[in-house]
Design a protein around this motif. Sequence first.
Motif, PDB file in Angstrom:
ATOM      1  N   PRO A  18       0.844  -1.291  -0.031  1.00  0.00           N
ATOM      2  CA  PRO A  18       0.057   0.170   0.203  1.00  0.00           C
ATOM      3  C   PRO A  18       0.882   1.139   0.044  1.00  0.00           C
ATOM      4  CG  PRO A  18      -0.828  -1.633   1.490  1.00  0.00           C
ATOM      5  CD  PRO A  18       0.437  -2.178   0.941  1.00  0.00           C
ATOM      6  N   LEU A  19       0.370   2.374  -0.480  1.00  0.00           N
ATOM      7  CA  LEU A  19       1.171   3.581  -0.537  1.00  0.00           C
ATOM      8  C   LEU A  19       1.689   4.059   0.778  1.00  0.00           C
ATOM      9  CD1 LEU A  19       1.723   6.185  -2.266  1.00  0.00           C
ATOM     10  CD2 LEU A  19      -0.376   7.149  -1.843  1.00  0.00           C
ATOM     11  N   ALA A  20       0.884   3.816   2.019  1.00  0.00           N
ATOM     12  CA  ALA A  20       1.691   4.463   3.253  1.00  0.00           C
ATOM     13  C   ALA A  20       2.849   3.713   3.654  1.00  0.00           C
ATOM     14  CB  ALA A  20       0.691   4.179   3.962  1.00  0.00           C
ATOM     15  N   ARG A  21       2.946   2.228   3.095  1.00  0.00           N
ATOM     16  CA  ARG A  21       4.038   1.438   3.520  1.00  0.00           C
ATOM     17  C   ARG A  21       5.290   1.754   2.554  1.00  0.00           C
ATOM     18  NH1 ARG A  21       2.856  -4.570   3.662  1.00  0.00           N
ATOM     19  NH2 ARG A  21       0.989  -3.862   2.634  1.00  0.00           N
ATOM     20  N   ARG A  22       4.896   2.084   1.162  1.00  0.00           N
ATOM     21  CA  ARG A  22       5.708   2.474   0.308  1.00  0.00           C
ATOM     22  C   ARG A  22       6.439   3.747   0.926  1.00  0.00           C
ATOM     23  NH1 ARG A  22       2.297   0.913  -4.179  1.00  0.00           N
ATOM     24  NH2 ARG A  22       2.309   3.163  -4.921  1.00  0.00           N
ATOM     25  N   ILE A  23       5.748   4.581   1.119  1.00  0.00           N
ATOM     26  CA  ILE A  23       6.149   6.177   1.674  1.00  0.00           C
ATOM     27  C   ILE A  23       7.051   6.209   2.941  1.00  0.00           C
ATOM     28  CG2 ILE A  23       5.393   8.256   2.514  1.00  0.00           C
ATOM     29  CD1 ILE A  23       2.987   8.297   0.654  1.00  0.00           C
ATOM     30  N   GLU A  24       6.741   5.218   3.766  1.00  0.00           N
ATOM     31  CA  GLU A  24       7.208   4.998   4.875  1.00  0.00           C
ATOM     32  C   GLU A  24       8.624   4.273   4.740  1.00  0.00           C
ATOM     33  OE1 GLU A  24       7.024   5.074   8.170  1.00  0.00           O
ATOM     34  OE2 GLU A  24       5.055   5.884   8.682  1.00  0.00           O
ATOM     35  N   CYS A  40       9.311  19.582   5.037  1.00  0.00           N
ATOM     36  CA  CYS A  40       8.494  20.752   4.684  1.00  0.00           C
ATOM     37  C   CYS A  40       8.205  20.336   3.189  1.00  0.00           C
ATOM     38  CB  CYS A  40       9.451  21.822   4.498  1.00  0.00           C
ATOM     39  SG  CYS A  40       8.483  23.351   4.156  1.00  0.00           S
ATOM     40  N   VAL A  41       6.992  20.412   2.993  1.00  0.00           N
ATOM     41  CA  VAL A  41       6.577  20.056   1.726  1.00  0.00           C
ATOM     42  C   VAL A  41       6.064  21.492   0.870  1.00  0.00           C
ATOM     43  CG1 VAL A  41       4.708  19.049   0.522  1.00  0.00           C
ATOM     44  CG2 VAL A  41       5.382  17.859   2.549  1.00  0.00           C
ATOM     45  N   ALA A  42       6.543  21.469  -0.196  1.00  0.00           N
ATOM     46  CA  ALA A  42       6.226  22.547  -1.293  1.00  0.00           C
ATOM     47  C   ALA A  42       4.947  22.211  -1.844  1.00  0.00           C
ATOM     48  CB  ALA A  42       7.415  22.664  -2.444  1.00  0.00           C
ATOM     49  N   PHE A  43       4.203  23.064  -1.370  1.00  0.00           N
ATOM     50  CA  PHE A  43       2.453  22.857  -1.753  1.00  0.00           C
ATOM     51  C   PHE A  43       1.956  23.918  -2.604  1.00  0.00           C
ATOM     52  CE2 PHE A  43      -2.014  22.514   0.392  1.00  0.00           C
ATOM     53  CZ  PHE A  43      -2.257  21.625  -0.463  1.00  0.00           C
ATOM     54  N   SER A  44       1.837  23.399  -3.729  1.00  0.00           N
ATOM     55  CA  SER A  44       1.141  24.361  -4.801  1.00  0.00           C
ATOM     56  C   SER A  44      -0.447  24.395  -4.694  1.00  0.00           C
ATOM     57  CB  SER A  44       1.359  23.802  -6.242  1.00  0.00           C
ATOM     58  OG  SER A  44       0.966  22.421  -6.626  1.00  0.00           O
ATOM     59  N   GLY A  45      -0.831  23.296  -4.248  1.00  0.00           N
ATOM     60  CA  GLY A  45      -2.369  23.034  -3.911  1.00  0.00           C
ATOM     61  C   GLY A  45      -2.877  22.070  -5.154  1.00  0.00           C
ATOM     62  N   GLY A  46      -2.065  21.636  -6.406  1.00  0.00           N
ATOM     63  CA  GLY A  46      -2.327  21.056  -7.288  1.00  0.00           C
ATOM     64  C   GLY A  46      -2.538  19.600  -6.730  1.00  0.00           C
ATOM     65  N   VAL A  51      -1.945  15.319  -2.779  1.00  0.00           N
ATOM     66  CA  VAL A  51      -2.039  13.800  -2.532  1.00  0.00           C
ATOM     67  C   VAL A  51      -0.653  13.621  -1.673  1.00  0.00           C
ATOM     68  CG1 VAL A  51      -1.360  11.646  -3.593  1.00  0.00           C
ATOM     69  CG2 VAL A  51      -2.976  12.892  -4.688  1.00  0.00           C
ATOM     70  N   LEU A  52       0.451  14.022  -1.869  1.00  0.00           N
ATOM     71  CA  LEU A  52       1.666  14.086  -1.073  1.00  0.00           C
ATOM     72  C   LEU A  52       1.284  14.506   0.309  1.00  0.00           C
ATOM     73  CD1 LEU A  52       4.547  13.124  -0.745  1.00  0.00           C
ATOM     74  CD2 LEU A  52       5.395  15.298  -1.703  1.00  0.00           C
ATOM     75  N   LEU A  53       0.932  15.567   0.387  1.00  0.00           N
ATOM     76  CA  LEU A  53       0.681  15.984   1.802  1.00  0.00           C
ATOM     77  C   LEU A  53      -0.132  15.221   2.661  1.00  0.00           C
ATOM     78  CD1 LEU A  53       1.703  18.565   3.240  1.00  0.00           C
ATOM     79  CD2 LEU A  53      -0.301  19.873   2.700  1.00  0.00           C
ATOM     80  N   THR A  54      -1.414  14.817   1.817  1.00  0.00           N
ATOM     81  CA  THR A  54      -2.425  14.083   2.449  1.00  0.00           C
ATOM     82  C   THR A  54      -1.946  12.815   2.940  1.00  0.00           C
ATOM     83  OG1 THR A  54      -4.061  15.286   1.373  1.00  0.00           O
ATOM     84  CG2 THR A  54      -4.663  13.190   2.194  1.00  0.00           C
ATOM     85  N   ALA A  55      -1.178  12.040   2.249  1.00  0.00           N
ATOM     86  CA  ALA A  55      -0.663  10.700   2.319  1.00  0.00           C
ATOM     87  C   ALA A  55       0.535  10.765   3.703  1.00  0.00           C
ATOM     88  CB  ALA A  55       0.409  10.323   1.043  1.00  0.00           C
ATOM     89  N   ARG A  86      -4.498  26.874   2.358  1.00  0.00           N
ATOM     90  CA  ARG A  86      -4.908  27.077   3.818  1.00  0.00           C
ATOM     91  C   ARG A  86      -5.969  26.158   4.296  1.00  0.00           C
ATOM     92  NH1 ARG A  86      -4.301  32.783   2.263  1.00  0.00           N
ATOM     93  NH2 ARG A  86      -2.196  33.597   3.071  1.00  0.00           N
ATOM     94  N   THR A  87      -7.089  26.063   3.511  1.00  0.00           N
ATOM     95  CA  THR A  87      -8.017  25.239   3.863  1.00  0.00           C
ATOM     96  C   THR A  87      -7.766  23.741   4.135  1.00  0.00           C
ATOM     97  OG1 THR A  87      -9.395  26.630   2.716  1.00  0.00           O
ATOM     98  CG2 THR A  87     -10.366  24.335   3.123  1.00  0.00           C
ATOM     99  N   VAL A  88      -6.837  23.480   2.917  1.00  0.00           N
ATOM    100  CA  VAL A  88      -6.345  21.817   2.789  1.00  0.00           C
ATOM    101  C   VAL A  88      -5.298  21.740   3.859  1.00  0.00           C
ATOM    102  CG1 VAL A  88      -4.931  20.003   1.719  1.00  0.00           C
ATOM    103  CG2 VAL A  88      -6.707  21.638   0.495  1.00  0.00           C
ATOM    104  N   ALA A  89      -4.471  22.564   4.343  1.00  0.00           N
ATOM    105  CA  ALA A  89      -3.534  22.447   5.560  1.00  0.00           C
ATOM    106  C   ALA A  89      -4.416  22.337   6.837  1.00  0.00           C
ATOM    107  CB  ALA A  89      -2.518  23.484   5.368  1.00  0.00           C
TER     108      ALA A  89
END
Length: 107
Positions: A18-24, A40-46, A51-55, A86-89
């Motif tokens: 699963p994605l979480a295990r691969r990221i870990e 620190c994630v560069a967050f464009s909002g795209g 997906v990266l920030l949420t994961a 801002r909303t997503v974060a």
Amino acid sequence: MGEGLSTGPRVSGRRKAPLARRIEAALAALLPGHPRSALCVAFSGGLDSTVLLTALAGLKRRPPLRAVHIDHELHPSSGSWAAHCRTVAERLDIPLTVAKVKVRRDR
């Protein structure tokens, strides 16, 4: 079965992790001290950075995490993108810095 975040494609009769295990696993290999190493994630909002920030926010062993959005003010909707970030974060409970920069347009 098609590709998905939780199951992935079959490879030699076995499913990919699963994605979480691969990221870990990737974080452990790339960052000495994971999960204590801050990210620190560069967050464009795209889609990709969302997906990266949420994961990352959903990891069981979540590292100290923050995000930064750079508003170059090059597009008339740039303020809307900053508000979206801002909303997503906020929903993910991740500190966000929004920095506005002036880009020279005479080139």
